[in-house]
Motif scaffolding. Structure first.
Motif, PDB file in Angstrom:
ATOM      1  N   MET A   1      20.620  26.085  44.152  1.00  0.00           N
ATOM      2  CA  MET A   1      19.950  27.291  44.620  1.00  0.00           C
ATOM      3  C   MET A   1      20.872  28.152  45.476  1.00  0.00           C
ATOM      4  O   MET A   1      20.741  29.379  45.508  1.00  0.00           O
ATOM      5  CB  MET A   1      18.672  26.917  45.371  1.00  0.00           C
ATOM      6  N   TRP A   2      21.817  27.519  46.161  1.00  0.00           N
ATOM      7  CA  TRP A   2      22.828  28.294  46.893  1.00  0.00           C
ATOM      8  C   TRP A   2      23.663  29.101  45.891  1.00  0.00           C
ATOM      9  O   TRP A   2      23.942  30.280  46.120  1.00  0.00           O
ATOM     10  CB  TRP A   2      23.717  27.370  47.713  1.00  0.00           C
ATOM     11  N   ASN A   3      24.047  28.470  44.791  1.00  0.00           N
ATOM     12  CA  ASN A   3      24.814  29.182  43.762  1.00  0.00           C
ATOM     13  C   ASN A   3      24.005  30.341  43.179  1.00  0.00           C
ATOM     14  O   ASN A   3      24.554  31.417  42.894  1.00  0.00           O
ATOM     15  CB  ASN A   3      25.220  28.219  42.641  1.00  0.00           C
ATOM     16  N   GLU A   4      22.692  30.106  43.005  1.00  0.00           N
ATOM     17  CA  GLU A   4      21.825  31.169  42.501  1.00  0.00           C
ATOM     18  C   GLU A   4      21.745  32.327  43.503  1.00  0.00           C
ATOM     19  O   GLU A   4      21.716  33.497  43.113  1.00  0.00           O
ATOM     20  CB  GLU A   4      20.429  30.611  42.219  1.00  0.00           C
ATOM     21  N   LEU A   5      21.717  31.984  44.779  1.00  0.00           N
ATOM     22  CA  LEU A   5      21.690  33.005  45.828  1.00  0.00           C
ATOM     23  C   LEU A   5      22.972  33.844  45.792  1.00  0.00           C
ATOM     24  O   LEU A   5      22.916  35.088  45.846  1.00  0.00           O
ATOM     25  CB  LEU A   5      21.542  32.322  47.191  1.00  0.00           C
ATOM     26  N   ILE A   6      24.104  33.174  45.699  1.00  0.00           N
ATOM     27  CA  ILE A   6      25.389  33.893  45.652  1.00  0.00           C
ATOM     28  C   ILE A   6      25.463  34.755  44.405  1.00  0.00           C
ATOM     29  O   ILE A   6      25.910  35.915  44.450  1.00  0.00           O
ATOM     30  CB  ILE A   6      26.562  32.895  45.691  1.00  0.00           C
ATOM     31  N   TYR A   7      25.012  34.224  43.277  1.00  0.00           N
ATOM     32  CA  TYR A   7      25.021  34.976  42.017  1.00  0.00           C
ATOM     33  C   TYR A   7      24.184  36.246  42.146  1.00  0.00           C
ATOM     34  O   TYR A   7      24.613  37.340  41.740  1.00  0.00           O
ATOM     35  CB  TYR A   7      24.492  34.092  40.893  1.00  0.00           C
ATOM     36  N   SER A   8      22.980  36.115  42.694  1.00  0.00           N
ATOM     37  CA  SER A   8      22.083  37.271  42.797  1.00  0.00           C
ATOM     38  C   SER A   8      22.645  38.353  43.716  1.00  0.00           C
ATOM     39  O   SER A   8      22.408  39.539  43.499  1.00  0.00           O
ATOM     40  CB  SER A   8      20.702  36.826  43.304  1.00  0.00           C
ATOM     41  N   ARG A   9      23.396  37.947  44.720  1.00  0.00           N
ATOM     42  CA  ARG A   9      23.933  38.909  45.690  1.00  0.00           C
ATOM     43  C   ARG A   9      25.238  39.553  45.253  1.00  0.00           C
ATOM     44  O   ARG A   9      25.504  40.712  45.583  1.00  0.00           O
ATOM     45  CB  ARG A   9      24.144  38.230  47.049  1.00  0.00           C
ATOM     46  N   TYR A  10      26.058  38.811  44.533  1.00  0.00           N
ATOM     47  CA  TYR A  10      27.431  39.264  44.313  1.00  0.00           C
ATOM     48  C   TYR A  10      27.843  39.456  42.856  1.00  0.00           C
ATOM     49  O   TYR A  10      28.957  39.931  42.603  1.00  0.00           O
ATOM     50  CB  TYR A  10      28.406  38.257  44.956  1.00  0.00           C
ATOM     51  N   PHE A  11      26.976  39.115  41.906  1.00  0.00           N
ATOM     52  CA  PHE A  11      27.408  39.198  40.520  1.00  0.00           C
ATOM     53  C   PHE A  11      27.898  40.596  40.151  1.00  0.00           C
ATOM     54  O   PHE A  11      28.863  40.756  39.402  1.00  0.00           O
ATOM     55  CB  PHE A  11      26.276  38.774  39.572  1.00  0.00           C
ATOM     56  N   ASN A  12      27.247  41.620  40.677  1.00  0.00           N
ATOM     57  CA  ASN A  12      27.640  42.995  40.352  1.00  0.00           C
ATOM     58  C   ASN A  12      28.999  43.364  40.933  1.00  0.00           C
ATOM     59  O   ASN A  12      29.580  44.396  40.552  1.00  0.00           O
ATOM     60  CB  ASN A  12      26.577  43.988  40.857  1.00  0.00           C
ATOM     61  N   GLN A  13      29.522  42.545  41.842  1.00  0.00           N
ATOM     62  CA  GLN A  13      30.824  42.827  42.429  1.00  0.00           C
ATOM     63  C   GLN A  13      31.965  42.060  41.741  1.00  0.00           C
ATOM     64  O   GLN A  13      33.127  42.235  42.090  1.00  0.00           O
ATOM     65  CB  GLN A  13      30.807  42.487  43.924  1.00  0.00           C
ATOM     66  N   VAL A  14      31.602  41.196  40.803  1.00  0.00           N
ATOM     67  CA  VAL A  14      32.624  40.457  40.060  1.00  0.00           C
ATOM     68  C   VAL A  14      33.375  41.427  39.150  1.00  0.00           C
ATOM     69  O   VAL A  14      32.762  42.222  38.427  1.00  0.00           O
ATOM     70  CB  VAL A  14      31.981  39.329  39.222  1.00  0.00           C
ATOM     71  N   LYS A  15      34.692  41.367  39.185  1.00  0.00           N
ATOM     72  CA  LYS A  15      35.519  42.260  38.387  1.00  0.00           C
ATOM     73  C   LYS A  15      36.276  41.462  37.330  1.00  0.00           C
ATOM     74  O   LYS A  15      37.036  40.557  37.650  1.00  0.00           O
ATOM     75  CB  LYS A  15      36.507  43.006  39.290  1.00  0.00           C
ATOM     76  N   ILE A  16      36.044  41.816  36.075  1.00  0.00           N
ATOM     77  CA  ILE A  16      36.655  41.125  34.946  1.00  0.00           C
ATOM     78  C   ILE A  16      37.503  42.120  34.150  1.00  0.00           C
ATOM     79  O   ILE A  16      36.998  43.174  33.731  1.00  0.00           O
ATOM     80  CB  ILE A  16      35.596  40.506  34.017  1.00  0.00           C
ATOM     81  N   ASN A  17      38.767  41.785  33.955  1.00  0.00           N
ATOM     82  CA  ASN A  17      39.665  42.621  33.163  1.00  0.00           C
ATOM     83  C   ASN A  17      39.756  42.027  31.749  1.00  0.00           C
ATOM     84  O   ASN A  17      40.631  41.218  31.445  1.00  0.00           O
ATOM     85  CB  ASN A  17      41.043  42.679  33.818  1.00  0.00           C
ATOM     86  N   LYS A  18      38.827  42.440  30.883  1.00  0.00           N
ATOM     87  CA  LYS A  18      38.773  41.869  29.532  1.00  0.00           C
ATOM     88  C   LYS A  18      40.022  42.199  28.728  1.00  0.00           C
ATOM     89  O   LYS A  18      40.514  41.370  27.960  1.00  0.00           O
ATOM     90  CB  LYS A  18      37.534  42.386  28.793  1.00  0.00           C
ATOM     91  N   GLU A  19      40.529  43.402  28.912  1.00  0.00           N
ATOM     92  CA  GLU A  19      41.710  43.814  28.154  1.00  0.00           C
ATOM     93  C   GLU A  19      42.901  42.906  28.438  1.00  0.00           C
ATOM     94  O   GLU A  19      43.620  42.479  27.521  1.00  0.00           O
ATOM     95  CB  GLU A  19      42.059  45.273  28.492  1.00  0.00           C
TER      96      GLU A  19
END
Length: 309
Positions: free
Chosen positions: A137-155
């Protein structure tokens, strides 16, 4: 596992109970209204020894301190969780996490793990599930708060996959120590202390003592990692190392990282680009969320009154 201060009178009355009759109970820490006793700490220490048997090489005092800090961290996490989620609600991932745990510990099934717990002076299987639930549930909390800030360079990832196509690459079985500069200590002195500890008590125990990562409870073990998932900076540090070797300190964002190569194996890759891309995205996402987890915990802890004996 934890008792509220306003239940102290009830708690003290338990001393007359048969299970506690032979032992005095002392409070060794409080986190706001939650208390941690020597009984709690001893149960935690036995659990941590199951996760990392090498812990027995440390002094009783050091194990006691590590266990107390582990419980403090767990109380804070649960307190943050219940501000947002219903902790009493069933979580479907608990059984998966439990299976992963006992498999890592070389138990064949839950029943075998349960029997081992029953013969140890530690938590029962349901209490272990509650501990795993806190982590989930801690991981779920972190995911809900910060997922939109994760930066992925697919290219960049796709280019990396194209270079690796149909090549033989290394996979590393790694353990880690993640630490942050101590404001009260010169960085070089801090690094020297960590490496001295590695020499004195081993990498696994040093991870228990110094590492900020959740992997610290398992002696820093993070499992097999494909070199395609490692940053160029980390891979450069590992390329010339052998099994059993320990890396130099690696700067990673606001943290510092020391890696131990437990094993190396070669893997011939016939790449399914879509699958490989998904794996790389998942690995990078988890890495960034772990960093956010440390940031959020550091922000949260200042709001708690912690008193230790």
């Amino acid at each position: 596992m934890f008792k509220k201060i306003f239940f102290i009178s009830f708690f003290i009355s338990l001393i007359t109970n048969y299970s506690f009759a032979q032992k005095d109970i002392y409070i060794y820490a409080t986190v706001n209204n939650d208390i941690i006793t020597n009984f709690d700490i001893e149960k935690e220490s036995e659990y941590l020894k199951i996760l990392n048997p090498d812990l027995t090489r440390l002094s009783i005092e050091k194990i006691f301190q590590i266990s107390k800090e582990s419980l403090i961290k767990e109380i804070i996490k649960k307190s943050e969780i219940i501000k947002i989620f219903d902790f009493d609600k069933d979580n479907t991932f608990v059984e998966d996490y439990l299976r992963d745990l006992y498999t890592r510990l070389n138990f064949d099934n839950e029943n075998e793990f349960n029997i081992y717990l029953e013969n140890s002076s530690t938590y029962n299987i349901n209490e272990v599930k509650q501990k795993l639930k806190i982590e989930i549930m801690w991981n779920e909390l972190i995911y809900s708060r910060y997922f939109n800030q994760v930066k992925i360079n697919k290219e960049k990832m796709i280019k990396k996959i194209d270079k690796l196509a149909n090549q033989e690459i290394n996979e590393y079985l790694l353990s880690e120590i993640v630490f942050r500069k101590n404001r009260e200590q010169i960085l070089e002195e801090q690094i020297n202390s960590i490496f001295k500890s590695i020499n004195d008590v081993g990498f696994e125990n040093t991870a228990n003592i110094f590492s900020l990562s959740e992997s610290s409870k398992l002696g820093g073990k993070i499992g097999w990692v494909n070199e395609s998932n490692l940053s160029e900076n980390v891979l450069k540090k590992l390329k010339n190392l052998n099994e059993g070797d320990i890396s130099k300190v690696i700067k990673s964002g606001n943290n510092y990282l020391i890696l131990k190569i437990e094993k190396i194996r070669k893997k011939n890759i016939s790449i399914n680009k879509e699958n490989e891309l998904n794996k790389m995205i998942q690995f990078e996402t988890n890495k960034q969320l772990n960093q956010f987890s440390k940031i959020y915990f550091d922000k949260s802890i200042i709001n708690y009154s912690i008193n230790e004996k």
